[in-house]
Design an enzyme around this catalytic site. Structure first.
Site, mmCIF file in Angstrom:
data_model
loop_
_atom_site.group_PDB
_atom_site.id
_atom_site.type_symbol
_atom_site.label_atom_id
_atom_site.label_comp_id
_atom_site.label_asym_id
_atom_site.label_seq_id
_atom_site.Cartn_x
_atom_site.Cartn_y
_atom_site.Cartn_z
ATOM 1 N N ARG A 71 26.882 39.309 37.243
ATOM 2 C CA ARG A 71 26.855 39.086 35.798
ATOM 3 C C ARG A 71 25.409 39.101 35.308
ATOM 4 N NH1 ARG A 71 27.566 34.448 34.861
ATOM 5 N NH2 ARG A 71 27.989 33.606 36.931
ATOM 6 N N TYR A 197 30.592 46.131 36.731
ATOM 7 C CA TYR A 197 30.719 45.026 37.678
ATOM 8 C C TYR A 197 31.557 43.842 37.185
ATOM 9 C CZ TYR A 197 30.224 41.359 40.855
ATOM 10 O OH TYR A 197 30.585 40.372 41.725
ATOM 11 N N GLY A 198 32.492 43.412 37.964
ATOM 12 C CA GLY A 198 33.232 42.145 37.865
ATOM 13 C C GLY A 198 33.220 41.442 36.521
ATOM 14 N N LYS A 206 35.817 35.951 32.568
ATOM 15 C CA LYS A 206 34.847 35.065 31.956
ATOM 16 C C LYS A 206 34.762 35.274 30.435
ATOM 17 C CE LYS A 206 34.215 32.880 35.613
ATOM 18 N NZ LYS A 206 33.493 33.172 36.785
ATOM 19 N N HIS A 226 35.630 26.164 33.643
ATOM 20 C CA HIS A 226 35.331 26.923 34.866
ATOM 21 C C HIS A 226 35.747 26.069 36.063
ATOM 22 C CE1 HIS A 226 31.995 29.354 37.182
ATOM 23 N NE2 HIS A 226 33.198 29.813 37.416
ATOM 24 N N SER A 248 29.092 29.074 39.704
ATOM 25 C CA SER A 248 29.437 30.277 40.447
ATOM 26 C C SER A 248 28.914 30.199 41.879
ATOM 27 C CB SER A 248 28.839 31.501 39.752
ATOM 28 O OG SER A 248 29.346 31.575 38.440
ATOM 29 N N CYS A 250 29.653 28.262 44.306
ATOM 30 C CA CYS A 250 29.399 26.911 44.823
ATOM 31 C C CYS A 250 30.649 26.280 45.421
ATOM 32 C CB CYS A 250 28.818 26.024 43.741
ATOM 33 S SG CYS A 250 27.134 26.472 43.315
ATOM 34 N N GLY A 251 31.678 27.094 45.701
ATOM 35 C CA GLY A 251 32.760 26.559 46.523
ATOM 36 C C GLY A 251 34.104 26.322 45.853
ATOM 37 N N LYS A 252 34.360 26.884 44.659
ATOM 38 C CA LYS A 252 35.672 26.674 44.028
ATOM 39 C C LYS A 252 36.791 27.329 44.837
ATOM 40 C CE LYS A 252 34.452 28.287 40.036
ATOM 41 N NZ LYS A 252 33.053 28.478 40.449
ATOM 42 N N ASP A 277 39.366 29.469 39.773
ATOM 43 C CA ASP A 277 38.167 29.747 38.963
ATOM 44 C C ASP A 277 38.251 29.229 37.526
ATOM 45 O OD1 ASP A 277 35.533 31.016 39.075
ATOM 46 O OD2 ASP A 277 36.315 32.459 37.628
ATOM 47 N N SER A 370 29.052 40.321 46.962
ATOM 48 C CA SER A 370 30.181 41.233 47.160
ATOM 49 C C SER A 370 31.471 40.422 47.034
ATOM 50 C CB SER A 370 30.088 41.929 48.513
ATOM 51 O OG SER A 370 29.958 40.985 49.554
ATOM 52 N N ARG A 371 32.531 41.086 46.618
ATOM 53 C CA ARG A 371 33.737 40.343 46.234
ATOM 54 C C ARG A 371 35.006 41.022 46.732
ATOM 55 N NH1 ARG A 371 33.090 35.547 42.679
ATOM 56 N NH2 ARG A 371 30.829 35.467 42.439
ATOM 57 N N GLY A 497 37.221 22.464 55.103
ATOM 58 C CA GLY A 497 38.419 21.633 55.289
ATOM 59 C C GLY A 497 38.119 20.141 55.278
ATOM 60 N N ASP A 498 36.957 19.787 55.811
ATOM 61 C CA ASP A 498 36.632 18.361 55.884
ATOM 62 C C ASP A 498 36.380 17.741 54.510
ATOM 63 O OD1 ASP A 498 36.822 17.741 58.696
ATOM 64 O OD2 ASP A 498 35.179 19.172 58.950
ATOM 65 N N ASN A 499 36.259 18.574 53.494
ATOM 66 C CA ASN A 499 36.122 18.024 52.136
ATOM 67 C C ASN A 499 37.361 17.226 51.723
ATOM 68 O OD1 ASN A 499 33.558 19.092 51.858
ATOM 69 N ND2 ASN A 499 34.288 21.010 50.952
HETATM 70 P P1 GTP Z 1 32.685 32.087 41.915
HETATM 71 O O1 GTP Z 1 33.793 33.006 42.286
HETATM 72 O O2 GTP Z 1 31.371 32.782 41.772
HETATM 73 O O3 GTP Z 1 32.987 31.239 40.729
HETATM 74 O O4 GTP Z 1 32.409 31.160 43.215
HETATM 75 P P2 GTP Z 1 33.170 29.908 43.854
HETATM 76 O O5 GTP Z 1 32.742 28.646 43.178
HETATM 77 O O6 GTP Z 1 34.622 30.163 43.955
HETATM 78 O O7 GTP Z 1 32.516 29.828 45.333
HETATM 79 P P3 GTP Z 1 33.160 30.150 46.776
HETATM 80 O O8 GTP Z 1 34.290 29.224 47.119
HETATM 81 O O9 GTP Z 1 33.430 31.595 46.852
HETATM 82 O O10 GTP Z 1 31.939 29.776 47.730
HETATM 83 C C1 GTP Z 1 30.695 30.393 47.620
HETATM 84 C C2 GTP Z 1 29.854 30.121 48.850
HETATM 85 O O11 GTP Z 1 29.765 28.725 49.117
HETATM 86 C C3 GTP Z 1 30.414 30.764 50.111
HETATM 87 O O12 GTP Z 1 29.353 31.358 50.809
HETATM 88 C C4 GTP Z 1 30.974 29.604 50.881
HETATM 89 O O13 GTP Z 1 30.928 29.844 52.275
HETATM 90 C C5 GTP Z 1 30.076 28.449 50.471
HETATM 91 N N1 GTP Z 1 30.811 27.154 50.544
HETATM 92 C C6 GTP Z 1 32.003 26.855 49.982
HETATM 93 N N2 GTP Z 1 32.399 25.610 50.269
HETATM 94 C C7 GTP Z 1 31.410 25.075 51.043
HETATM 95 C C8 GTP Z 1 31.229 23.785 51.667
HETATM 96 O O14 GTP Z 1 32.037 22.881 51.578
HETATM 97 N N3 GTP Z 1 30.062 23.621 52.363
HETATM 98 C C9 GTP Z 1 29.127 24.618 52.484
HETATM 99 N N4 GTP Z 1 28.027 24.360 53.185
HETATM 100 N N5 GTP Z 1 29.281 25.840 51.928
HETATM 101 C C10 GTP Z 1 30.399 26.061 51.212
HETATM 102 C C1 SPV Z 2 31.434 33.773 38.673
HETATM 103 O O1 SPV Z 2 30.315 34.306 38.666
HETATM 104 O O2 SPV Z 2 31.605 32.575 38.341
HETATM 105 C C2 SPV Z 2 32.610 34.543 39.116
HETATM 106 C C3 SPV Z 2 32.450 35.979 39.343
HETATM 107 O O3 SPV Z 2 33.704 33.991 39.231
HETATM 108 S S1 SPV Z 2 32.467 36.869 37.856
HETATM 109 O O4 SPV Z 2 33.812 37.330 37.599
HETATM 110 O O5 SPV Z 2 31.557 38.008 38.056
HETATM 111 O O6 SPV Z 2 32.031 36.029 36.769
HETATM 112 MN MN MN Z 3 33.537 31.738 38.714
#
Ligand code: GTP
Ligand code: SPV
Ligand code: MN
Length: 587
Positions: A71, A197-198, A206, A226, A248, A250-252, A277, A370-371, A497-499
């Site tokens: 983005r 792109y996405g 978004k 979000h 974005s 950060c683990g959703k 998301d 990459s997605r 998983g431990d979360n």
């Molecule tokens: P968007 O699609 O951009 O909104 O991202 P998202 O918030 O869905 O993030 P996603 O779950 O794809 O995680 C992004 C990165 O964070 C990946 O590289 C994961 O491996 C890493 N990640 C996710 N959960 C954890 C966690 O609990 N600990 C750590 N250390 N890394 C994590």
């Molecule tokens: C984000 O960046 O929060 C995403 C990917 O979920 S995108 O669709 O490119 O916004």
């Molecule tokens: Mn997102």
């Protein structure tokens, strides 16, 4: 043939076609036959590559232009009549000026190309909370992605009214200097040009489901966030739903599809994914907060996704998936990315389209952003409520970000307004999901900084007003941080998983089943109340990541103060008061 007789729809399409001048117009009915024909066409032109159909049935690979991989927040605009309605955190331009500028870029942009008309629904078609849009695009890749990410086709065209969201996308020359992602909230209109792109081009995501929807939600008394939504089922069979906002990458997606640690699984715990998301949230007739996922698929980050970290996401990508900017393994015509396994292919093509040997190369094969675009129905833990248009009742809201220090593993806000404060001060280290520097701490309130379609100060006020409507039925609000680092730069908490161990404490707090320690920032768990069974993790280390360091928080408070000055008179007095309380608590 047009799929609707709705005059508002047809007139707008005529107008856009007159400007962009496509050779032909094709309506997307969403049928398997049409999708199959479009896939074949994209493969014939090289826009996509068909992957190994035995290992990855109906899966395809696409590479974007190398300068078009995330983005572009600096080229994303909110164009409303008054600049102050867009607020200090959005780029703004006068709507008439922007329309004129865009008109030049769109004129003749589809010459020699086909304009696809995609009628799509955000939410279950026909459900009371669904909203409809039409995206016009000259990209088959966009069409095929929208067919995964949203509910597309004839059924939508039949119910679409005059208040649909208009979206126009043209690839044009993919010129980064003339790339614009523009929202006209007052006109229900989105215009995207010069990107493929996405989040820049899948306009339901978004652009509509967050930027336009947040604006609509404010006017209509609901919220577009979000957030992932997940259900946690305990051994007694009771399911509690949580919604969580992290910036974005950060683990959703990971949290939404979490697999419980072995000891929890054996005891009968299960996790159900409702969304990964975006959440549309409203106060239900029962006075509780309800959330629904307006999407129909996952546009997930590929790198780091593997059999251990997120087997459910990986399973979701094994059929009907489009991979973007990952490694192409030529030996078996499949895909690979960093963190998939320890066995990178030697005979491969990297995300830029260059020959790549994973054993010897010192550059990454897949782009960090990459997605995969995967159908939600593929997910082994998809919630039975996924297709329930009403959504699910929310017990807790969780905010979080990527912080090497300062923010503890988890803490609970004192009440709703304090929780809104906790969301408003969210900060996170930047990731590859947007262009620009990676790893810089920036404030990202509610993970909505790049996605709020109006003044962020008004957005905070809207949150506070939602709390007033909810009263004592308001969910509890928490903050988590999975990303604390040790001196060597390693993650301290095992995460993934431990979360669930942290989520269990959160649910117990909501139900009044567990105590906590009150600190300057809110309630923090007693270390012994986090279940560490089956985990090789010492209670002292746990204490270290639950600690609230007053010096670090004093610095944080200064950062918040500075951030808040941006909002001037629009900063709600309630949040000002919360900041004063924090400062007093730190003395
Ligand atoms: P968007 O699609 O951009 O909104 O991202 P998202 O918030 O869905 O993030 P996603 O779950 O794809 O995680 C992004 C990165 O964070 C990946 O590289 C994961 O491996 C890493 N990640 C996710 N959960 C954890 C966690 O609990 N600990 C750590 N250390 N890394 C994590
Ligand atoms: C984000 O960046 O929060 C995403 C990917 O979920 S995108 O669709 O490119 O916004
Ligand atoms: Mn997102």
């Amino acid at each position: 043939m047009a799929l609707t007789t709705n005059k508002a729809v047809l007139n707008w399409i005529d107008e856009m076609a007159a400007m962009t001048q496509p050779d032909q117009i094709v309506w997307i009915d969403g049928s398997d036959a049409q999708i199959e024909a479009l896939r074949a066409q994209a493969c014939a032109t090289g826009e996509m590559e068909k992957l190994n159909q035995e290992l990855l049935p109906d899966c395809y690979l696409h590479r974007t232009a190398v300068n078009d991989v995330a983005r572009v927040e600096d080229r994303t605009f909110i164009c409303c009549h008054r600049q102050e309605d867009a607020g200090p955190t959005n780029n703004w331009m006068d709507p008439q000026e922007m329309y004129a500028k865009l008109k030049k870029l769109y004129t003749g942009a589809m010459k020699g190309r086909t304009m696809y008309v995609i009628p799509y629904s955000m939410g279950v078609v026909g459900s009371p909370f669904a909203k409809y849009g039409i995206e016009l695009t000259d990209s088959i890749y966009v069409v095929l992605n929208m067919c995964i990410m949203t509910r597309v086709g004839t059924a939508v065209a039949e119910v679409i009214g005059d208040d649909f969201v208009k979206g126009l996308h043209a690839k044009a020359d993919l010129d980064p200097e003339n790339r614009y992602i523009v929202h006209f909230p007052e006109d229900n209109t989105i215009m995207s040009v010069n990107s493929g792109y996405g989040g820049n081009v899948l306009l339901g995501k978004k652009c509509f489901a967050l930027r336009i929807a947040s604006y609509l939600g404010r006017n209509q008394g609901w919220m577009a966030e979000h957030m992932l939504i997940l259900g946690i089922q305990n051994p007694a069979g009771e399911v509690r739903y949580l919604a969580a906002a992290f910036p974005s990458a950060c683990g959703k997606t990971n949290l939404a599809m979490l697999i419980p640690p072995e000891h929890y699984r054996k005891a009968g715990w299960k996790v159900w994914c409702v969304g990964d998301d975006i959440a549309w949230i409203r106060v239900g007739e029962d006075g509780r907060l309800w959330a629904m996922n307006p999407e129909n698929g996952f546009f997930g980050v590929a790198p780091g996704t593997n059999e251990k970290s997120n087997p459910n996401a990986l399973a979701s990508t094994r059929r009907g998936t489009i991979f973007t900017n990952v490694v192409h393994n030529l030996d078996n015509n499949t895909v690979w990315w960093e963190g998939l396994d320890k066995n990178p292919p030697e005979n491969a093509v990297d995300w830029k389209g260059n020959p790549w040997n994973g054993k010897t190369s010192d550059v990454k094969g897949a782009h960090p952003n990459s997605r995969f675009t995967a159908p939600a129905k593929n997910c082994p833990c998809i919630s039975p409520k996924f297709d329930d248009g009403a959504g699910v009742p929310i017990s807790a809201i969780i905010f979080g970000g990527r912080r090497a220090q300062t923010t503890p593993l988890v803490y609970q806000s004192r009440d709703w307004n304090n929780g809104v404060f906790v969301g408003s001060i969210m900060a996170s280290e930047t990731t590859a999901a947007a262009t620009g520097a990676v790893g810089v701490v920036r404030r990202d309130p509610m993970a909505m900084l790049p996605f709020c379609g109006y003044h962020m100060g008004d957005y905070f006020k809207h949150w506070i007003e939602m709390g007033e409507k909810l009263g004592d039925k308001a969910p509890k609000i928490f903050n988590v941080n999975w990303f604390r680092l040790d001196e060597d730069g390693n993650f301290i908490w095992p995460g993934f998983g431990d979360n669930l161990r942290v989520l269990e404490w959160i649910i117990d707090r909501c139900e009044g089943k567990v105590g906590a320690e009150e600190t300057a920032i809110g309630y923090v768990p007693k270390a012994e109340d986090i279940n560490l069974e089956g985990l090789d993790f010492s209670i002292d280390t746990l204490k270290s990541i639950l600690a609230v360091n007053k010096d670090q928080w004093a610095t944080e408070a200064e950062g918040i103060e500075e951030f808040y000055t941006k909002f001037g008179g629009k900063l709600p007095a309630e949040l000002r008061k919360e900041l004063d309380t924090l400062k007093a608590n730190l003395k």
